[in-house]
Design an enzyme around this catalytic site. Structure first.
Site, PDB file in Angstrom:
ATOM      1  N   ARG A   1      38.639-111.096 -28.404  1.00 23.99           N
ATOM      2  CA  ARG A   1      39.940-111.750 -28.571  1.00 23.99           C
ATOM      3  C   ARG A   1      41.038-111.010 -27.812  1.00 23.99           C
ATOM      4  O   ARG A   1      41.942-111.623 -27.235  1.00 23.99           O
ATOM      5  CB  ARG A   1      40.306-111.841 -30.058  1.00 23.99           C
ATOM      6  CG  ARG A   1      41.657-112.551 -30.309  1.00 23.99           C
ATOM      7  CD  ARG A   1      42.005-112.620 -31.782  1.00 23.99           C
ATOM      8  NE  ARG A   1      41.078-113.458 -32.506  1.00 23.99           N
ATOM      9  CZ  ARG A   1      40.262-113.031 -33.453  1.00 23.99           C
ATOM     10  NH1 ARG A   1      40.266-111.752 -33.791  1.00 23.99           N
ATOM     11  NH2 ARG A   1      39.442-113.852 -34.062  1.00 23.99           N
TER      12      ARG A   1
ATOM     13  N   HIS B   1      43.727-112.786 -25.307  1.00 26.84           N
ATOM     14  CA  HIS B   1      45.170-112.794 -25.559  1.00 26.84           C
ATOM     15  C   HIS B   1      45.937-112.049 -24.470  1.00 26.84           C
ATOM     16  O   HIS B   1      47.083-112.391 -24.183  1.00 26.84           O
ATOM     17  CB  HIS B   1      45.463-112.177 -26.928  1.00 26.84           C
ATOM     18  CG  HIS B   1      45.230-113.118 -28.065  1.00 26.84           C
ATOM     19  ND1 HIS B   1      46.160-113.339 -29.068  1.00 26.84           N
ATOM     20  CD2 HIS B   1      44.181-113.922 -28.369  1.00 26.84           C
ATOM     21  CE1 HIS B   1      45.680-114.209 -29.933  1.00 26.84           C
ATOM     22  NE2 HIS B   1      44.478-114.579 -29.534  1.00 26.84           N
TER      23      HIS B   1
ATOM     24  N   HIS C   1      34.231-118.275 -30.828  1.00 25.60           N
ATOM     25  CA  HIS C   1      34.424-118.266 -32.283  1.00 25.60           C
ATOM     26  C   HIS C   1      33.109-118.311 -33.038  1.00 25.60           C
ATOM     27  O   HIS C   1      33.095-118.451 -34.262  1.00 25.60           O
ATOM     28  CB  HIS C   1      35.326-119.429 -32.704  1.00 25.60           C
ATOM     29  CG  HIS C   1      36.769-119.198 -32.395  1.00 25.60           C
ATOM     30  ND1 HIS C   1      37.736-120.177 -32.539  1.00 25.60           N
ATOM     31  CD2 HIS C   1      37.425-118.095 -31.957  1.00 25.60           C
ATOM     32  CE1 HIS C   1      38.909-119.695 -32.194  1.00 25.60           C
ATOM     33  NE2 HIS C   1      38.747-118.429 -31.838  1.00 25.60           N
TER      34      HIS C   1
ATOM     35  N   ASN D   1      49.773-112.408 -31.973  1.00 31.50           N
ATOM     36  CA  ASN D   1      49.015-111.166 -31.851  1.00 31.50           C
ATOM     37  C   ASN D   1      49.076-110.298 -33.098  1.00 31.50           C
ATOM     38  O   ASN D   1      48.105-109.612 -33.440  1.00 31.50           O
ATOM     39  CB  ASN D   1      49.528-110.356 -30.659  1.00 31.50           C
ATOM     40  CG  ASN D   1      49.332-111.081 -29.339  1.00 31.50           C
ATOM     41  OD1 ASN D   1      48.359-111.804 -29.165  1.00 31.50           O
ATOM     42  ND2 ASN D   1      50.256-110.897 -28.410  1.00 31.50           N
TER      43      ASN D   1
END
Length: 326
Positions: A60, A64, A191, A92
């Site tokens: 992740r 991001h 995911h 975040n």
């Protein structure tokens, strides 16, 4: 400005062959830091053995970081007395984690080859190794990124896809950084590992879109379980597995979940429940063919990792990922 460079590449149809991204190479540190890959791999494995969830967190982090001004490790910069960075922006804060793992890796790399390897490249390698150690595919990471010396503390609020975004909005945000609908679906497959806080999906459980009823696309047994786990007066920080079938194993079960309305996040389930024929077809394809998912996921990760990197003399090689060099 860097976002404009990506869009310019799109206009000619060659994102990966853009002059900026073309400077990245899989052999960038072969001479200057030959032990880099083994150092990162050893410490990522150590972190995952300590906490299995860390694999999803490091994956992740790369995602991001790349969505805000490109893959430049600007996400890793701590806030200062005068500058509010990206770490504490809403998408975040309490979501991206693993910064201490990157610190540990950076220290080990600096001890081996000082002032040579960027934090941005460490994040990219760590993401790959996190997928690998979760049972997923591996790939040769393109390297040669440099680190940002500035941050954009407000951009994450607008450019990072949100768990409550509808599919149209998610596709737009991906397109803005040069990623296609295939990239949307394949990268969403990340995911298959990780957790989400109740706060990211509890809008689906009781009063979806102010209707007074739960989200009708959420399978009834899963809904009942989630309503107990995430009650209206409960702790919104409670963690729930994104993939109930195989929560820590990187496979295609995520797509099977979507087919049976077991997607945890609205942004996940929309890939199959919306009227978008292309995303639904991709979900069906990846559910039926793990190898196709793996291939497309790898291609999309490489493509994402090539979003507006700083190269050449741009940026710097930070010696501490949390602060710019003095």
């Amino acid at each position: 400005m860097r976002r404009n460079r990506v869009l310019s590449c799109l206009l000619v149809g060659f994102v990966l062959m853009c002059a900026v991204g073309a400077q990245l190479t899989t052999t960038f540190y072969d001479t200057s830091c030959p032990a880099l890959q083994s150092i990162v791999r050893r410490l990522v494995l150590q972190a995952i053995v300590t906490e299995t969830r860390m694999a999803a967190s490091l994956l992740r982090m790369h995602f991001h970081d790349c969505f805000v001004n490109g893959c430049d490790a600007s996400l890793l910069l701590d806030d200062t007395a005068t500058v509010t960075g990206e770490k504490t922006a809403a998408p975040n804060n309490n979501s991206v984690r693993g910064f201490d793992v990157i610190d540990t890796i950076k220290t080990a790399v600096e001890n081996n080859c000082s002032k040579t390897v960027s934090c941005a490249d460490i994040v990219a390698i760590a993401a790959r190794d996190s997928v690998l150690f979760s049972g997923g595919p591996s790939w040769s990471v393109l390297l040669g990124r440099r680190d940002a010396t500035t941050v954009n503390g407000t951009a994450p609020n607008f450019v990072i896809p949100s768990p409550v975004d509808n599919l149209t909005e998610i596709i737009r945000k991906f397109a803005d950084v040069g990623l296609s609908i295939t990239d949307v679906v394949s990268l969403s497959g990340g995911h298959t590992i990780g957790r989400a806080r109740c706060a990211t999906f509890n809008n689906r459980l009781f009063d979806f879109n102010s209707s007074g009823s739960p989200d009708p696309t959420l399978e009834s047994t899963m809904l009942a379980t989630l309503q107990v786990t995430c009650p209206p007066s409960g702790d919104n920080s409670t963690l729930v597995s994104l993939d109930r079938r195989s929560r820590d194993w990187f496979d295609n079960a995520y797509f099977k979940n979507l087919q049976s309305n077991n997607g945890l996040l609205l942004s996940d389930q929309e890939l199959y429940s919306s009227s978008n024929a292309q995303t639904k077809a991709l979900v069906d394809t990846y559910s039926a063919s793990p190898s196709t998912f793996s291939t497309d996921f790898v291609n999309s990760m490489i493509k994402m990792g090539n979003i507006s990197p700083l190269t050449g003399t741009a940026g710097e090689i930070r010696t501490n990922c949390r602060v710019v060099n003095s």
